[in-house]
Design an enzyme around this catalytic site. Structure first.
Site, PDB file in Angstrom:
ATOM      1  N   TYR A 137      31.728  77.065  62.124  1.00 40.00           N
ATOM      2  CA  TYR A 137      32.246  77.332  60.819  1.00 40.00           C
ATOM      3  C   TYR A 137      31.012  76.996  59.738  1.00 40.00           C
ATOM      4  O   TYR A 137      29.923  76.630  60.073  1.00 40.00           O
ATOM      5  CB  TYR A 137      33.389  76.325  60.438  1.00 40.00           C
ATOM      6  CG  TYR A 137      32.953  74.777  60.188  1.00 40.00           C
ATOM      7  CD1 TYR A 137      32.761  74.203  58.970  1.00 40.00           C
ATOM      8  CD2 TYR A 137      33.092  74.021  61.266  1.00 40.00           C
ATOM      9  CE1 TYR A 137      32.341  72.941  58.848  1.00 40.00           C
ATOM     10  CE2 TYR A 137      32.472  72.820  61.325  1.00 40.00           C
ATOM     11  CZ  TYR A 137      32.243  72.223  59.907  1.00 40.00           C
ATOM     12  OH  TYR A 137      31.767  70.993  59.902  1.00 40.00           O
ATOM     13  N   CYS A 138      31.478  77.573  58.656  1.00 38.22           N
ATOM     14  CA  CYS A 138      30.401  77.125  57.431  1.00 38.22           C
ATOM     15  C   CYS A 138      31.240  76.882  56.288  1.00 38.22           C
ATOM     16  O   CYS A 138      32.615  76.383  56.418  1.00 38.22           O
ATOM     17  CB  CYS A 138      29.550  78.402  57.155  1.00 38.22           C
ATOM     18  SG  CYS A 138      30.368  79.955  56.499  1.00 38.22           S
ATOM     19  N   ARG A 139      30.852  77.328  54.905  1.00 38.46           N
ATOM     20  CA  ARG A 139      31.476  77.007  53.995  1.00 38.46           C
ATOM     21  C   ARG A 139      32.766  78.166  53.546  1.00 38.46           C
ATOM     22  O   ARG A 139      33.916  77.586  53.324  1.00 38.46           O
ATOM     23  CB  ARG A 139      30.750  77.142  52.674  1.00 38.46           C
ATOM     24  CG  ARG A 139      31.433  76.830  51.347  1.00 38.46           C
ATOM     25  CD  ARG A 139      30.642  76.826  50.141  1.00 38.46           C
ATOM     26  NE  ARG A 139      31.422  76.459  49.060  1.00 38.46           N
ATOM     27  CZ  ARG A 139      31.611  77.424  47.960  1.00 38.46           C
ATOM     28  NH1 ARG A 139      31.413  78.763  48.267  1.00 38.46           N
ATOM     29  NH2 ARG A 139      32.200  77.100  46.779  1.00 38.46           N
ATOM     30  N   ILE A 184      35.143  75.886  55.846  1.00 42.12           N
ATOM     31  CA  ILE A 184      35.742  74.655  55.619  1.00 42.12           C
ATOM     32  C   ILE A 184      36.788  74.848  54.361  1.00 42.12           C
ATOM     33  O   ILE A 184      37.528  73.977  54.210  1.00 42.12           O
ATOM     34  CB  ILE A 184      34.616  73.757  55.461  1.00 42.12           C
ATOM     35  CG1 ILE A 184      35.306  72.177  55.594  1.00 42.12           C
ATOM     36  CG2 ILE A 184      33.847  73.842  54.225  1.00 42.12           C
ATOM     37  CD1 ILE A 184      33.947  71.139  55.752  1.00 42.12           C
TER      38      ILE A 184
END
Length: 351
Positions: free
Chosen positions: A86-88, A114
């Site tokens: 995952y990332c932003r 996220i």
């Protein structure tokens, strides 16, 4: 057949990605279920600075923008593991998933990143905790780490003291596996925002002394019971006193009945720290003397109103006051309410 498999994946919240199906994508619900498996490694591919602000519980940080990204994946994740990425927002992790999938790993990307995770009300763990360093009477350091709500970590002279450790609350998750085992673990009462069996198990080792009220000891099947008024010398330079904690306001007394729960006074090399537990400004506070640091709860109707907390502080006269267990209570108002009392009000992340 291919269409049928795609439909089944979609029903689970998992969809094959477009890039030659090198990886899958999962919505928040499916990603949550996936990460419960011991065969999954959660990888946060954002920068170290972003990771330090907050991240998913148990995630490791491997920045996809670094030149050694692939090398770090290979060092950190064995080939038999699934990589949950995952990332932003899901964009960087989409690119990272292509690269990871092309290496032969089974890889799943979190759709929405996220931000979607937090929008769904799921907890994240802060990368940093606010820490205050105080001095004992002989000049030794006592470090007080603000974890969450009523969870406090104190480290002193190589000893670890944990008070009411809880793993998940109010959108935050605390990863106790990254912390030392507790030498002393104190629990005030059995409400879920104070008593977390799994947190206690993670923090307990062979030398850990678990100190609780009777209700919690019965639920744990272990522990040293302290009742209101009891006092223990738990180390040559540390004593703990169990003091009353209860509700007095009509209509609230069922939350914390008198005589059941504990507050604690820790005396660490002469430094006296009062952790009130869930209580109102009860008369017994007048008997608690020479307090250097006080933790007072402020979330009506379960504990104190701001006015009660200010009254308790004026009774106790601590040098430092930490409002804690405060949820949405505007505790900054205590600074104005205690102006002229020579009490330093420190606001930390005890929401």
């Amino acid at each position: 057949m291919k269409k049928l498999i795609t439909c089944l994946l979609a029903a689970m919240g998992l969809t094959p990605a477009c890039s030659q199906q090198l990886f899958e994508e999962a919505d928040v619900k499916a990603f949550t279920e996936l990460t419960k498996s011991e065969n999954v490694v959660i990888v946060d591919v954002r920068t170290a600075e972003e990771y330090a602000e907050d991240h998913l519980l148990g995630a490791i940080n491997i920045d996809m923008k670094r030149r050694d990204f692939i090398e770090n994946i290979q060092k950190s994740v064995t080939a038999d593991k699934t990589v949950a990425v995952y990332c932003r927002t899901g964009r960087r992790s989409h690119e990272a998933s292509i690269r990871i999938g092309s290496m032969g790993y089974k890889c799943v990307n979190l759709l929405g990143g996220i931000l979607a995770w937090k929008e769904a009300g799921l907890p994240v763990t802060p990368g940093k905790f606010e820490t205050d360093i105080l001095k004992t009477k002989s000049g030794k350091e006592v470090k007080i780490h603000a974890l969450v709500h009523a969870s406090i970590r104190i480290d002193y002279d190589g000893k670890e003291i944990m008070i009411d450790p809880v793993r998940e609350l109010g959108g935050r998750a605390i990863d106790y596996t990254t912390m030392p085992r507790a030498d002393y673990l104190l629990v005030t009462h059995e409400h879920r925002d104070h008593f977390d069996l799994d947190a206690i198990r993670i923090l307990s080792g062979e030398q850990t002394r678990v100190i609780t009220n009777k209700r919690c000891a019965d639920m744990l099947g272990l522990g040293e019971v302290m009742a209101n008024g009891d006092k223990k010398q738990i180390a040559p330079d540390i004593t703990v006193e169990a003091v009353p904690a209860y509700n007095t306001t009509e209509g609230r007394t069922q939350f914390h009945p008198k005589g059941r729960d504990n507050g604690y006074v820790l005396t660490i090399d002469g430094l006296r720290i009062y952790v009130a537990g869930d209580t109102e400004d009860i008369p017994e506070m007048a008997e608690i003397k020479d307090i250097d640091v006080a933790f007072l709860p402020c979330n009506q109707p379960y504990t104190m109103t701001l006015e009660q907390a200010a009254n308790a502080a004026k009774t106790l006269k601590p040098t430092i006051l930490f409002p804690y267990h405060y949820n949405n209570t505007p505790v900054l108002a205590l600074r104005k309410m205690l102006r002229g009392e020579n009490i330093k009000v420190l606001i930390r992340q005890y929401r």
